[in-house]
Scaffold this motif. Sequence first.
Motif, mmCIF file in Angstrom:
data_model
loop_
_atom_site.group_PDB
_atom_site.id
_atom_site.type_symbol
_atom_site.label_atom_id
_atom_site.label_comp_id
_atom_site.label_asym_id
_atom_site.label_seq_id
_atom_site.Cartn_x
_atom_site.Cartn_y
_atom_site.Cartn_z
ATOM 1 N N ASN A 649 0.836 -1.201 0.000
ATOM 2 C CA ASN A 649 0.000 0.000 0.000
ATOM 3 C C ASN A 649 0.873 1.255 0.000
ATOM 4 O O ASN A 649 2.086 1.207 0.143
ATOM 5 C CB ASN A 649 -0.991 -0.015 1.160
ATOM 6 N N SER A 650 0.202 2.401 -0.167
ATOM 7 C CA SER A 650 0.925 3.658 -0.339
ATOM 8 C C SER A 650 1.822 3.979 0.845
ATOM 9 O O SER A 650 2.981 4.397 0.674
ATOM 10 C CB SER A 650 -0.078 4.790 -0.559
ATOM 11 N N ALA A 651 1.299 3.836 2.062
ATOM 12 C CA ALA A 651 2.081 4.207 3.239
ATOM 13 C C ALA A 651 3.361 3.382 3.328
ATOM 14 O O ALA A 651 4.464 3.922 3.543
ATOM 15 C CB ALA A 651 1.234 4.037 4.494
ATOM 16 N N TYR A 652 3.239 2.072 3.174
ATOM 17 C CA TYR A 652 4.412 1.209 3.305
ATOM 18 C C TYR A 652 5.369 1.369 2.135
ATOM 19 O O TYR A 652 6.598 1.297 2.288
ATOM 20 C CB TYR A 652 3.986 -0.250 3.467
ATOM 21 N N ARG A 653 4.802 1.571 0.925
ATOM 22 C CA ARG A 653 5.697 1.741 -0.221
ATOM 23 C C ARG A 653 6.483 3.040 -0.108
ATOM 24 O O ARG A 653 7.675 3.087 -0.396
ATOM 25 C CB ARG A 653 4.893 1.714 -1.522
ATOM 26 N N LEU A 654 5.828 4.115 0.333
ATOM 27 C CA LEU A 654 6.549 5.367 0.532
ATOM 28 C C LEU A 654 7.624 5.195 1.610
ATOM 29 O O LEU A 654 8.764 5.658 1.455
ATOM 30 C CB LEU A 654 5.581 6.483 0.927
ATOM 31 N N SER A 655 7.287 4.522 2.693
ATOM 32 C CA SER A 655 8.258 4.295 3.764
ATOM 33 C C SER A 655 9.478 3.532 3.257
ATOM 34 O O SER A 655 10.612 3.808 3.678
ATOM 35 C CB SER A 655 7.593 3.513 4.899
ATOM 36 N N SER A 656 9.258 2.600 2.318
ATOM 37 C CA SER A 656 10.371 1.770 1.848
ATOM 38 C C SER A 656 11.314 2.506 0.904
ATOM 39 O O SER A 656 12.439 2.053 0.676
ATOM 40 C CB SER A 656 9.822 0.519 1.147
ATOM 41 N N VAL A 657 10.850 3.644 0.332
ATOM 42 C CA VAL A 657 11.720 4.385 -0.597
ATOM 43 C C VAL A 657 12.108 5.769 -0.067
ATOM 44 O O VAL A 657 12.922 6.463 -0.685
ATOM 45 C CB VAL A 657 11.043 4.533 -1.984
ATOM 46 N N TRP A 658 11.544 6.174 1.059
ATOM 47 C CA TRP A 658 11.825 7.502 1.624
ATOM 48 C C TRP A 658 13.311 7.602 2.027
ATOM 49 O O TRP A 658 13.834 6.711 2.704
ATOM 50 C CB TRP A 658 10.932 7.734 2.829
ATOM 51 N N ASP A 659 13.972 8.647 1.593
ATOM 52 C CA ASP A 659 15.393 8.871 1.896
ATOM 53 C C ASP A 659 16.270 7.719 1.420
ATOM 54 O O ASP A 659 17.326 7.438 2.011
ATOM 55 C CB ASP A 659 15.610 9.088 3.403
ATOM 56 N N ARG A 660 15.864 7.043 0.337
ATOM 57 C CA ARG A 660 16.642 5.909 -0.174
ATOM 58 C C ARG A 660 17.316 6.213 -1.513
ATOM 59 O O ARG A 660 17.941 5.329 -2.095
ATOM 60 C CB ARG A 660 15.728 4.685 -0.337
ATOM 61 N N PHE A 661 17.164 7.446 -2.014
ATOM 62 C CA PHE A 661 17.808 7.851 -3.261
ATOM 63 C C PHE A 661 18.545 9.167 -3.032
ATOM 64 O O PHE A 661 18.102 10.014 -2.251
ATOM 65 C CB PHE A 661 16.778 8.038 -4.384
ATOM 66 N N THR A 662 19.647 9.332 -3.739
ATOM 67 C CA THR A 662 20.415 10.568 -3.601
ATOM 68 C C THR A 662 21.119 10.879 -4.916
ATOM 69 O O THR A 662 21.277 10.001 -5.779
ATOM 70 C CB THR A 662 21.450 10.444 -2.463
ATOM 71 N N VAL A 663 21.522 12.121 -5.056
ATOM 72 C CA VAL A 663 22.336 12.540 -6.197
ATOM 73 C C VAL A 663 23.795 12.374 -5.813
ATOM 74 O O VAL A 663 24.314 13.088 -4.940
ATOM 75 C CB VAL A 663 22.024 14.004 -6.575
ATOM 76 N N GLY A 664 24.482 11.395 -6.425
ATOM 77 C CA GLY A 664 25.884 11.153 -6.130
ATOM 78 C C GLY A 664 26.791 12.225 -6.718
ATOM 79 O O GLY A 664 26.343 13.067 -7.513
ATOM 80 N N PRO A 665 28.072 12.189 -6.371
ATOM 81 C CA PRO A 665 29.011 13.232 -6.837
ATOM 82 C C PRO A 665 29.072 13.350 -8.351
ATOM 83 O O PRO A 665 29.075 14.467 -8.893
ATOM 84 C CB PRO A 665 30.354 12.781 -6.241
ATOM 85 N N GLU A 666 29.137 12.215 -9.069
ATOM 86 C CA GLU A 666 29.248 12.279 -10.534
ATOM 87 C C GLU A 666 27.988 12.881 -11.150
ATOM 88 O O GLU A 666 28.064 13.733 -12.040
ATOM 89 C CB GLU A 666 29.506 10.883 -11.102
ATOM 90 N N LEU A 667 26.824 12.429 -10.670
ATOM 91 C CA LEU A 667 25.584 12.963 -11.212
ATOM 92 C C LEU A 667 25.431 14.426 -10.837
ATOM 93 O O LEU A 667 24.952 15.249 -11.638
ATOM 94 C CB LEU A 667 24.396 12.147 -10.697
ATOM 95 N N ALA A 668 25.834 14.796 -9.618
ATOM 96 C CA ALA A 668 25.734 16.200 -9.190
ATOM 97 C C ALA A 668 26.523 17.099 -10.128
ATOM 98 O O ALA A 668 26.071 18.185 -10.525
ATOM 99 C CB ALA A 668 26.230 16.340 -7.756
#
Length: 716
Positions: A649-668
């Motif tokens: 569901n939405s709540a659990y799926r959001l929880s599983s991806v929250w703060d799990r992606f970032t812009v790395g140095p090369e992409l930045a």
Amino acid sequence: MTDTRASALAILRTLVGQGDADFHTGQYEAIETLVDHRRRALVVQRTGWGKSAVYFVATLLLRRQGAGPTILVSPLLALMRDQVAAAARAGVRAVSINSSNAHEWTDVLRQLDADEVDVLLVSPERLNNPSFRDEQLPALIARVGLLVVDEAHCISDWGHDFRPDYRRLRELIAQMPAGVPVLATTATANSRVVQDVAEQVGMVATGVDGATVGTMGTAEVVTIRGPLARSSLRLGVLRLPDSRARLAWLLSHLGELPGSGIIYTLTVAAAEDTARLLREAGHAVRAYTGQTDTAEREESEGLLKSNQVKALIATSALGMGFDKPDLGFVLHLGAPSSPVAYYQQVGRAGRATASADVLLLPGAEDEAIWHYFATASMPNQAKALAVIGALEAAGAPLSTPALEARVDLRRTPLELLLKVLDVDGAVHRVKGGWQSTGQPWVYDEERYERIAAARLGEQQAMLEFESTTGCRMEFLQRSLDDDTAVACGRCDNCQGIWYPSDLAEGAAVTAAKSLDRVGVAIEVRAQWPTGMSSLGVAATGKIPLTERAEPGRALARLTDLGWGGPLRDLFATGHADAAAPPAMLAACVRVLAEWGWAERPAAIVGMPSRRHPLLINSVARSLAEVGRLPWLGALDWANGGPTGEPGGNSAYRLSSVWDRFTVGPELASALTPFAGRPLLLIDDLADSRWTLTVAARVLRRHGASAVLPFTLALRS
């Protein structure tokens, strides 16, 4: 002639508008059982036999004797509308309480209080509405004159339509006061279902004043069962190699079919795709599914009844009880999962005509769809215990959205599971949501295994129906344990092939072009789910406009008739990760070419992936090359990347991806020249859309003016 029969016959003739009409075999027997003997009856008769005449005639006779109103439990809005109209023709004052007429409930209750209602039609779901169940239903039961359960096979675990709300009816039946007759009717029941339904129709509460259902007694049930053969139906099965050929057959021959009819599909996407294709070819058709607006459904029913459309392209949402006596044909693009369900749907045709055509065009994907629907409705033990535990821990009623933040189940399966647990006595629906009853609950594994085994048996029987060289009507009758079954002399096996199998010149090309259509909108998420704080996520209310994704695009839905097939293969369990095929990459380019974005993206960014990195990179690089857009690379994982499995569901799926992606140095570094410009974000599959939402938020916070999500597939 007895006084009852004479009165009943006069009402029948008014109902059907024929001065010389007489009862079909078994009709008066059923009426007499209810009116003169005040007993319980189960009527199993073919569609068109006149089951509604039994309960309308019985209602008027009982009302003349001073009985209270009839409660008629009816499963579908289309059926309710037809029943109200039929009642009016017989002089029966019928009203309904259902999800589509909430604005009328106050007036309906006033009419009931004034004894101005002969028949109250109510959905099984409404019976567990807290205010109706606790405030109106007890008084209604106290003065009810007759209880009718239509489509009563739904009461049974073995019925083809697994509906937990129908299982609750056994309690309502048991609470009927002494001397109140009960009638159950169905056209689709084999011997096992008949026995099961009869046992439940005979239940009587033996608690204090018969008002509680602690211990059960039984009352004798009169079963009236007739032959199920439909002499007007001409059955056939036409095997074609794929969806393109089936649609080409429709383009070639729809206009030749008699009158107007129904074309059934197994999925919503198939109904919508087929309707679009036929409309573009000049045919007057409409899609009719569970996602169709109520007002539009009602309008479509009226157009079909008045022959202003050639066909409704429908899912099973247009099923039980739809009443058009002169329906000329029923076609199936894909087979229902059992002969019983198939018989119920084809029974819509030829009720008042000498002949009607019924043709099945099975598909290679049928068994996969059957498997999905057969398992989707069964409760999962771990999830059920989690729901009960969450309600017990809350100590107060919880709404369904609040439960979603405590149990990883999507809204529809969660609501279905709550209904199952309610029927089982573990939870109870109250004002404000759901609460635990405190009663112990044990997962009935044996029961669900038996039901699952029965479903598999039904599916095998459907495959045998498709391949039989014997009479098809006789096969259906025997599937419903009809001892009167004999060869019909009309089907393709009895009389020879009666349907054309050729395809008109150009039809296959037109069908192929329709199936090759690309581009499905991915709706943007604008609101965070409720209750995220309980999962440790600081996200509430609306998503700021400066952090939202733009509406996106997918190549196709997994359920689509065209690109859905290749995409299902690509995402099938066990399929190795690889670059997308050239034809699929070309189709993706077409999606972008047809995308009417406000501003063209300046660069492309990909999503990191554990399952399909080669697939995503191939799409991103291909679009970058063709569109002459810089490919900047992919986001990096943060905090170990997403947790758990996709879906949920939405709540659990959001929880599983929250703060799990970032812009790395090369992409930045690569993004710096594109600050304040829109980006195209590439992923493989959009399901809950929270992965895309969170990734877009990361990129917007890193300077992108807009993020346009693109995926190969949309789940549904």
